[in-house]
Write a protein that holds these residues in place. Structure first.
Motif, PDB file in Angstrom:
ATOM      1  N   VAL A 183      30.379  48.830  55.816  1.00 15.53           N
ATOM      2  CA  VAL A 183      30.123  49.768  56.918  1.00 15.53           C
ATOM      3  C   VAL A 183      29.346  50.988  56.419  1.00 15.53           C
ATOM      4  N   ILE A 184      29.724  51.493  55.256  1.00 15.80           N
ATOM      5  CA  ILE A 184      29.019  52.660  54.698  1.00 15.80           C
ATOM      6  C   ILE A 184      27.554  52.316  54.418  1.00 15.80           C
ATOM      7  N   SER A 185      27.329  51.132  53.838  1.00 13.51           N
ATOM      8  CA  SER A 185      25.962  50.732  53.494  1.00 13.51           C
ATOM      9  C   SER A 185      25.112  50.556  54.738  1.00 13.51           C
ATOM     10  N   VAL A 186      25.662  49.916  55.758  1.00 17.68           N
ATOM     11  CA  VAL A 186      24.904  49.696  56.999  1.00 17.68           C
ATOM     12  C   VAL A 186      24.592  51.023  57.680  1.00 17.68           C
ATOM     13  N   ALA A 187      25.561  51.933  57.712  1.00 14.61           N
ATOM     14  CA  ALA A 187      25.337  53.237  58.351  1.00 14.61           C
ATOM     15  C   ALA A 187      24.283  54.035  57.609  1.00 14.61           C
ATOM     16  N   CYS A 188      24.359  54.025  56.256  1.00 17.38           N
ATOM     17  CA  CYS A 188      23.365  54.766  55.470  1.00 17.38           C
ATOM     18  C   CYS A 188      21.977  54.165  55.637  1.00 17.38           C
ATOM     19  N   LEU A 189      21.894  52.824  55.665  1.00 11.05           N
ATOM     20  CA  LEU A 189      20.599  52.175  55.837  1.00 11.05           C
ATOM     21  C   LEU A 189      20.014  52.474  57.212  1.00 11.05           C
ATOM     22  N   ALA A 190      20.858  52.484  58.220  1.00 13.38           N
ATOM     23  CA  ALA A 190      20.388  52.782  59.578  1.00 13.38           C
ATOM     24  C   ALA A 190      19.859  54.223  59.652  1.00 13.38           C
ATOM     25  N   LEU A 191      20.574  55.166  59.042  1.00 17.14           N
ATOM     26  CA  LEU A 191      20.102  56.548  59.044  1.00 17.14           C
ATOM     27  C   LEU A 191      18.784  56.686  58.265  1.00 17.14           C
TER      28      LEU A 191
END
Length: 375
Positions: free
Chosen positions: A357-365
């Motif tokens: 979840v952290i990786s996906v959120a950071c990538l999206a940002l």
């Protein structure tokens, strides 16, 4: 007694009796040619002394007093005496010989005068600011670009006395040019005054062309890819040097107009037309300086705008990365509170899910900031 000793006597004795005494002493000794082409041996401040008649150099033998007497008896000749930074004692006898006004003499010795033209009886006193361009490999915030000096000219019916201050602005080449044009030189002392004014203004234009090259280089650097990192001190330095050049050029406009338009006894009417041409060149120089000043202001404003834009871009990047880092910081902060009853705390896939979840959120940002030009 040598001619050098004779002129030292002239420059140290202020009275007419002293001048006559020097003349008598000079007649007893060996005479030295006053028209020596190199720096004159006549005294520490005397550069040259030449007499002209009908545009031709007169063969001279004798002291300064004898030369002036011969010229005045002729009625059609004049003396051109050149001095460099004379002292009070050196100039006293010369001032007495040519009947120069004390106020003008004081200005000529002390220098630091504004460009001007003044009349003292039958004598015209003109002050010019001389300039020269200081060569430099690279313009820095402390580079000297323009060096100034002063040139004073006393003009009478039968004499021209030039007093130069500074290490540049030699009139030797000008004297040679005038001697190569005897028709112009035959017009008298006012022709020499015009030649000096034209020479000074031509130097202004030459220096302006050199300063323009420096301004163009600064402009190129400012509008380059990394222009925001250019040194603004160079722009300020150019503005300071341009101000010094402006102080030399602009005040001369009025004196040249007076020489071109106002009737003056020592200025031949035919020469006044030549002064109008010099005045036109000076106007051109003045307009160029004003244009350079405005251009430097524009360059400085553009540089400040570039710096502001660069700072805004840096702040956006910092803000974007701070937002990305805030996601794992928040999640890890929540799961670091050590409560017993937390969602998925004992699930065997909980750790992998949180990291995902952290990786996906950071990538999206990250992709969102890149798309908006923040990264």
């Amino acid at each position: 007694m040598s001619m050098a000793g004779n002129l030292r006597k002239v420059t140290s004795l202020g009275g007419v009796g002293g001048l006559r005494k020097v003349a008598r002493l000079a007649r007893r000794g060996r005479r030295v040619d006053l028209s020596h082409p190199a720096r004159s041996p006549l005294g520490s401040s005397v550069v040259n002394c030449v007499a002209y008649e009908e545009g031709a150099r007169l063969p001279l033998g004798g002291d300064l007093v004898d030369t002036v007497e011969r010229v005045r008896k002729s009625g059609a000749a004049f003396v051109w005496l050149g001095l460099h930074e004379p002292t009070d004692q050196e100039f006293a006898g010369i001032a007495e010989l040519f009947d120069l006004h004390p106020l003008a003499v004081e200005d000529a010795i002390e220098a630091h005068q504004r460009p001007k033209v003044e009349r003292y009886g039958e004598t015209l006193f003109a002050v010019f600011k001389t300039v020269c361009y200081v060569e430099h490999e690279e313009l820095t915030a402390t580079s000297e670009v323009v060096n100034t000096g002063e040139l004073m000219v006393f003009v009478g019916q039968d004499f021209v006395v030039t007093v130069r201050h500074g290490r540049h602005g030699s009139l030797g080449p000008l004297r040679e040019e005038l001697e190569a044009n005897p028709h112009q030189l035959a017009k008298g002392p006012s022709a020499v005054l015009h030649a000096v004014a034209d020479h000074v203004v031509d130097d202004y234009l030459s220096v302006i062309d050199a300063v323009q090259a420096d301004i163009e280089q600064v402009e190129t650097d400012v509008f380059a890819e990394n222009g925001a990192r250019a040194d603004p001190g160079r722009i300020y330095q150019l503005k300071r040097e341009l101000l010094e050049l402006k102080r030399a050029v602009v005040p001369l406009n009025r004196p040249l107009l007076d020489l071109a338009d106002r009737p003056m006894r020592v200025v031949e009417p035919e020469i006044q037309a030549y002064f109008r041409d010099v005045s036109d060149h000076l106007i051109r120089a003045t307009e160029q300086i004003a244009g350079f000043d405005e251009l430097l202001n524009s360059i400085l404003q553009a540089h400040l705008a570039q710096v502001t834009v660069a700072q805004n871009e840096d702040m956006r990047k910092i803000t974007a990365w701070a937002a990305i880092v805030a996601v794992p910081t928040m999640v890890c902060g929540v799961y670091g509170m050590n409560f017993d009853h937390m969602p998925e705390l004992h699930w065997k896939y909980g750790y992998g899910m949180v990291v995902g979840v952290i990786s996906v959120a950071c990538l999206a940002l990250y992709r969102g900031f890149r798309r908006n030009g923040w990264l």
